[in-house]
Design an enzyme around this catalytic site. Structure first.
Site, PDB file in Angstrom:
ATOM      1  N   GLU A  50       0.877  -1.182   0.000  1.00 14.93           N
ATOM      2  CA  GLU A  50       0.000   0.000   0.000  1.00 14.93           C
ATOM      3  C   GLU A  50       0.905   1.220   0.000  1.00 14.93           C
ATOM      4  O   GLU A  50       1.651   1.454   0.948  1.00 14.93           O
ATOM      5  CB  GLU A  50      -0.894  -0.019   1.233  1.00 14.93           C
ATOM      6  CG  GLU A  50      -1.907   1.105   1.294  1.00 14.93           C
ATOM      7  CD  GLU A  50      -2.771   1.022   2.543  1.00 14.93           C
ATOM      8  OE1 GLU A  50      -3.101   2.094   3.089  1.00 14.93           O
ATOM      9  OE2 GLU A  50      -3.084  -0.108   2.989  1.00 14.93           O
ATOM     10  N   ASP A 106      -4.721   9.739   9.183  1.00 14.19           N
ATOM     11  CA  ASP A 106      -3.380   9.321   9.586  1.00 14.19           C
ATOM     12  C   ASP A 106      -2.933   9.964  10.886  1.00 14.19           C
ATOM     13  O   ASP A 106      -3.190  11.142  11.141  1.00 14.19           O
ATOM     14  CB  ASP A 106      -2.373   9.651   8.473  1.00 14.19           C
ATOM     15  CG  ASP A 106      -2.639   8.843   7.213  1.00 14.19           C
ATOM     16  OD1 ASP A 106      -2.871   7.628   7.360  1.00 14.19           O
ATOM     17  OD2 ASP A 106      -2.631   9.417   6.118  1.00 14.19           O
TER      18      ASP A 106
END
Length: 256
Positions: free
Chosen positions: A46, A57
């Site tokens: 990924e 994130d």
């Protein structure tokens, strides 16, 4: 058949998907990292497209994005780097990012570039499912790109089933409702993981957020097809003086 589908067909359990930020630690490290991950026995890669406001994130991946952007990484640069990577890398590769850079690049242009370079799937956490269905689904299908959606412990069963119906490739099960990299007790999440397993979704399920070592990887795999490791890997390479050695050691520590 899309490489993601091939992978799950050939290996339905204990899939190890490693996240790395493109252009990090240095701008031109991306392909070296990808090649070493393949050599180390990872099943899927990924690749994060750095963005200045990465909503899902945590601080580790945010910092890696900041460094990558400072290094000069952009979507256009990434596609240049990925030209010809399929000559050396056979693993499924997913791009993970946010809608703003994709919209600036042009959605169809972006999907076309993904297909040309050999990217297999996309994760865009801030793309609403309804918008995907009404505006973008035909474009993704035209270029045989899987769009992967996320579910959380708070996602209702009806919503999970809708996401499963719309998704292709796999469903990304976020281990808890927080950002990446947070320490979590995977034991506390077993009821959620078991609930997903019992739903018998049409798509495979990979668990992410908080997977960091052999123990958490095993806990995630017990009720899913595998797991995604991001922040722990980014930490492992951020100050590495020997990327190949650091990557091999990290992956060996997960796979045992």
């Amino acid at each position: 058949m899309n490489r993601i589908d091939q992978l799950f067909s050939n290996k339905p359990k204990e899939i190890l998907n490693i996240y790395c930020t493109a252009g990090f630690p240095a701008l031109n490290d991306t392909l070296t990292i990808m090649e070493t991950l393949q050599q180390s026995g990872v099943d899927m890669i990924e690749l994060g497209m750095p963005f200045s406001d990465p909503l899902a994130d945590g601080p580790v991946i945010q910092e890696s994005s900041t460094r990558a952007i400072a290094n000069g990484m952009r979507v256009s640069v990434l596609f240049e780097q990925l030209k010809g990577f399929r000559d050396r890398i056979s693993l499924p590769v997913i791009l993970m990012g946010y809608m703003n850079p994709v919209l600036q690049f042009g959605v169809e242009n972006f999907c076309q570039k993904c297909a040309e370079t050999g990217v297999d799937g996309i994760i865009l956490p801030d793309l609403p499912m309804d918008e995907f269905e009404t505006e973008y689904r035909p474009i993704f299908e035209k270029y045989d790109l899987h769009l992967i959606f996320l579910v959380t412990p708070e996602t209702s069963e009806a919503r999970i089933r809708k996401i499963d119906a719309v998704s292709t490739g796999f469903v990304y099960a976020v281990s808890s409702s927080s950002t990446t990299g947070k320490d979590k007790d995977m034991g506390d999440q077993q009821a959620y993981f078991a609930r997903l397993k019992e739903m018998k979704l049409k798509n495979p399920v990979l668990i992410g957020f908080g997977i960091k070592d052999k123990q958490t990887f095993a806990a995630a795999c017990a009720n899913s097809n595998g797991a995604i490791i991001g922040s722990a890997f980014v930490k492992a390479i951020e100050n590495s003086t020997n990327l190949q050695s650091s990557i091999q050691s990290f992956v060996q520590g997960i796979k045992g």
